[in-house]
Design an enzyme around this catalytic site. Structure first.
Site, mmCIF file in Angstrom:
data_model
loop_
_atom_site.group_PDB
_atom_site.id
_atom_site.type_symbol
_atom_site.label_atom_id
_atom_site.label_comp_id
_atom_site.label_asym_id
_atom_site.label_seq_id
_atom_site.Cartn_x
_atom_site.Cartn_y
_atom_site.Cartn_z
ATOM 1 N N SER A 20 0.805 -1.350 -0.010
ATOM 2 C CA SER A 20 -0.091 -0.051 0.036
ATOM 3 C C SER A 20 0.836 1.323 -0.071
ATOM 4 C CB SER A 20 -0.834 -0.006 1.190
ATOM 5 O OG SER A 20 -0.312 0.537 2.437
ATOM 6 N N VAL A 21 0.100 2.425 -0.329
ATOM 7 C CA VAL A 21 0.806 3.651 -0.104
ATOM 8 C C VAL A 21 1.694 3.893 1.350
ATOM 9 C CG1 VAL A 21 -1.313 5.038 0.453
ATOM 10 C CG2 VAL A 21 0.394 6.172 -0.983
ATOM 11 N N LYS A 22 1.016 3.359 2.178
ATOM 12 C CA LYS A 22 1.499 3.540 3.597
ATOM 13 C C LYS A 22 2.834 3.245 3.751
ATOM 14 C CE LYS A 22 -2.503 5.179 5.215
ATOM 15 N NZ LYS A 22 -2.608 6.655 5.615
ATOM 16 N N ASP A 23 3.207 2.324 2.969
ATOM 17 C CA ASP A 23 4.932 1.984 3.081
ATOM 18 C C ASP A 23 5.732 3.361 3.047
ATOM 19 O OD1 ASP A 23 4.184 -0.506 2.679
ATOM 20 O OD2 ASP A 23 5.520 -1.250 1.116
ATOM 21 N N ALA B 290 5.508 4.876 6.480
ATOM 22 C CA ALA B 290 6.112 4.023 7.762
ATOM 23 C C ALA B 290 7.588 4.094 7.574
ATOM 24 C CB ALA B 290 5.876 2.634 7.515
#
Length: 364
Positions: free
Chosen positions: A60-63, A66
């Protein structure tokens, strides 16, 4: 106006890290994803491009978020080597934090609502994270996942609370996303469309794009039940679902996950958003089915909201414009809810559209 949309992979600038590259991924801050090219409205020169963030290592884009949060926390000494990273999240950020934590030799603690898709909790556990599932409560309640994660970090020496909603490392990560988009599209961008879960993506990308061209229009795609639509359109955080007796169990009154807010975060406030469109659950479900049926793309609920919003904006702009959005998550983490026929039947949301028509996407 023609109502069909066709997507095909545009991979010129795509780089997926190899296993060797992945071992140093966390130190290089090197995430890059493809753009997906859409020849929508074939009679006219109008393009919809989707940045394929679901192809990132953590899915996901959340990589990006994070990676930036952990990198900055380690560089500042706030996070000790081998220490604990905590977060309250509905899933995707937790998965990305668990992946990054493993890459740098740290550990992850994730607090999440127990009505989030169960496969997200199972994936987190498989990645080695400690997972606590909690009943959904208001952000002001001490047992809200965010507050539980914050306390866990405060009680643990050498730990850090990721704080994705208020930590501006989120915004800073997406300045890079916006610059990538600008470069990949060779500066031919008329509008950027995105939902907001924490607000980091739309804020960071909007700042980067507008730094290159102040005329780029930034549009929020907001799911039903979220207050941000009215914040952008009228300056007031309110949705009719907030009225007494109107709210359902889900805090945003939607079957989508990871998108929509009923409060203003530091990340969202850092962006420049020009307009907003509302996306219903029906439109999101139909869009997800459309993309699978026509293009073989199996995407999650946030990505479906973004794509529906992009079609609305493309229609409003008309021929000769390029609209960009983010394909922020894949569908595999939504099997028990958003992509579950039995679940959808409970809310009378089984997909009904067929073929390549986009008539299910309405104005506004």
């Amino acid at each position: 106006m023609p109502s069909s949309l066709r997507l095909s992979l545009f991979t010129t600038s795509f780089h997926l890290p190899t296993s060797h590259a992945f071992s140093i991924w966390s130190r290089q801050l090197s995430i890059s994803s493809a753009c997906i090219y859409a020849t929508s409205y074939p009679l006219d020169c109008l393009q919809i491009l989707g940045k394929a963030e679901f192809l990132n290592p953590g899915g996901s884009v959340k990589d990006r978020v994070a990676l930036r949060i952990v990198h900055e926390a380690l560089a500042s000494g706030q996070l000790s080597p081998g220490g604990l990273i905590t977060e309250g999240t509905a899933g995707s950020t937790g998965v990305s934090l668990a992946v990054v934590a493993a890459a740098v030799g740290c550990h992850a603690f994730i607090a999440m609502p127990d009505d989030a898709a169960i496969e997200k909790a199972q994936l987190l556990q498989a990645l080695g994270a400690e997972v606590v599932r909690l009943r959904p409560v208001s952000i002001t309640h001490p047992d809200h996942p965010v507050n539980v994660a914050r306390r866990k970090a405060a009680e643990t020496p050498g730990a850090v609370f990721a704080d994705q909603f208020e930590n501006l490392a989120n915004y800073r990560a997406h300045l890079d996303t916006g610059e990538e988009i600008w470069q990949q599209c060779c500066g031919r961008i008329h509008a950027f469309v995105s939902g907001a879960g924490t607000g980091g993506t739309i804020a960071g990308v909007s700042a980067a794009l507008k730094q290159n061209d102040a005329g780029v229009k930034v549009v929020l795609a907001d799911p039903q039940g979220s207050s941000l639509f009215n914040k952008v359109k009228r300056g007031v955080l309110y949705t009719w679902h907030e009225a007494e007796g109107k709210r359902l169990r889900n805090p945003f009154d939607t079957i989508t996950e990871g998108v929509g807010l009923n409060r203003l975060t530091a990340n969202f406030a850092s962006g420049v958003v020009d307009d907003a469109v509302r996306v219903t659950d029906r439109e999101a479900v139909e869009m997800a089915a459309y993309l699978l049926r026509n293009d073989g793309l199996f995407l999650g609920s946030s990505a479906a909201v973004n794509c529906a919003g992009a079609v609305k904006v493309a229609r409003s702009l008309g021929p000769g414009h390029t609209v960009i959005t983010v394909l922020c998550d894949g569908g595999a983490r939504h099997l028990s809810k958003f992509h579950n026929p039995e679940y959808l039947k409970q809310y009378d949301l089984m997909p009904e559209a067929t073929g390549s028509s986009l008539d299910f996407v309405h104005e506004g």
